[in-house]
Design an enzyme around this catalytic site. Structure first.
Site, short mmCIF file in Angstrom:
data_model
loop_
_atom_site.label_atom_id
_atom_site.label_comp_id
_atom_site.label_asym_id
_atom_site.label_seq_id
_atom_site.Cartn_x
_atom_site.Cartn_y
_atom_site.Cartn_z
CB CYS A 173 72.71 78.05 52.74
SG CYS A 173 72.97 79.27 54.02
CB CYS A 213 72.81 81.84 52.10
SG CYS A 213 73.91 80.85 53.09
CG ASP A 214 70.44 80.99 48.95
OD1 ASP A 214 71.11 82.02 48.83
OD2 ASP A 214 70.87 79.86 48.68
#
Ligand code: NAP
Length: 315
Positions: A136, A139-140
């Site tokens: 992701c 997200c990261d």
């Protein structure tokens, strides 16, 4: 609804399909209940910007679109529960769905449990997830500010996410097992022209180093069989998705790949159980198509409930 655990329409999943189904069922005054599962907004909520959902000419943030879907469904009376379903019993009506909070009973169920990322299944991948390996970018991506990153895959997801990671990373190497890509022309053009993105083709990742943090990948050229190592701080894997349908095995018909079989009315083989979105769609997998399937499932669930009422009235 006879009590708070018996609902007319129970929707499993809160992505574009589930929340669109909730909107339509709510507007039909069926007071649907949505069990969100792990990911409110579905996979769309993990996407930084969605540029191909109609009505947003400048694009819309994935999480923002999920919130708008939810708000609109709730506005008309849908109830969104942060609850995870883990077992279903479709052998008798009302259908039973067992979730973390207990059992729900439902006259109709709309399955919209989506899909999850496929893993490479190479040594080190699982151990290093969260330590440099990710599925992701939204997200990261931030953790890779000024770092070297590898993206694996040749589809829309890989290209879209590679472009997104360029906001943070100093360089992005897209590794793909062939020379041709599945990604759409616009994304390919943008990536090929991007100064931070370079390509390693006909190559697969065969191993991820294990340790405190990610530093090295083992690569293999599938044409020459040549092996080598590649230094990187991050590995983002976007090689497709697998439908989240394990829970329905033995009860609902599905394809060899696990996609639920539905007809053009979103009906599964069990009357009153419908499916929409990526759990039942091996072909299109777009936010707009999932939303459309969700709406269709809810319209059909409404008709189904009406036919049950008519049956009861005439019996
Ligand atoms: P995808 O289109 O199925 O592409 C998966 C890619 O991963 C392919 O290039 C495939 O290679 C490669 N791959 C598969 N298994 C592999 C393995 N074991 N090792 C190395 N590479 C592997 O998946 P996706 O990109 O996640 O897209 C899924 C669907 O969502 C598609 O329909 C796509 O159009 C849609 N989507 C659309 C958008 C958008 O419209 N903006 C954004 C994201 C996703 P091969 O090509 O050699 O098979």
């Amino acid at each position: 609804m006879t009590d708070n655990r018996h609902v007319k329409v129970l929707i499993l999943g809160a992505g574009p399909a589930g929340l669109s189904a909730a909107l339509y069922a709510a507007r039909a005054e069926l007071a649907p209940v949505v069990l969100t599962g792990m990911q409110l907004g579905g996979q769309a909520a993990l996407t930084h910007t969605i540029e191909n959902y109609p009505g947003f000419p400048e694009g819309v943030g994935g999480p923002q679109l999920g919130e708008l879907f939810q708000k609109q469904a709730e506005h008309f009376g849908a109830k969104v529960e942060f609850d995870m379903a883990h077992e279903v019993d479709f052998s008798q009506r009302p259908y039973k769905v067992t979730a973390d909070s207990g059992d729900y009973f439902a006259d109709t169920v709309i399955i919209a449990t989506g899909a999850s990322p496929v893993h490479l299944n190479v040594p080190g991948e699982y151990e290093m997830t969260g330590r440099g390996v990710s599925y992701c970018a939204t997200c990261d991506g931030w953790f890779f500010k000024d770092k070297k990153v590898v993206v694996v895959g040749g589809g829309d997801s890989a290209f879209e996410e590679a472009l997104f990671i360029t906001r943070y990373a100093s360089s992005v190497t897209l590794i793909h097992r062939r020379e041709d890509f599945r990604a759409g022309a616009i994304l390919q053009k943008r990536a090929k022209e991007h100064p931070k993105i370079n390509f390693v083709l006909n190559t697969v990742v065969t191993e991820v180093n294990q340790g405190e943090k990610l530093t090295t990948l083992k690569l293999k050229n599938v044409k020459t069989n040549e092996e080598g190592t590649f230094d990187t701080d991050g590995l983002f894997i976007f090689i497709g998705h697998t439908p989240n349908t394990q829970m329905y095995k033995g009860q609902l018909e599905m394809s060899d790949l696990g996609y639920l079989k539905v007809n053009d009315k979103m009906e599964t083989n069990v009357p009153g159980v419908f499916a929409a979105g990526e759990a039942a769609d091996a072909t299109f997998k777009q936010v707009v198509t999932s939303a459309g399937m969700g709406a269709a499932a809810a319209i059909q669930a409404t008709r189904y409930l009406e036919s049950l009422e008519e049956e009861t009235a005439h019996s």
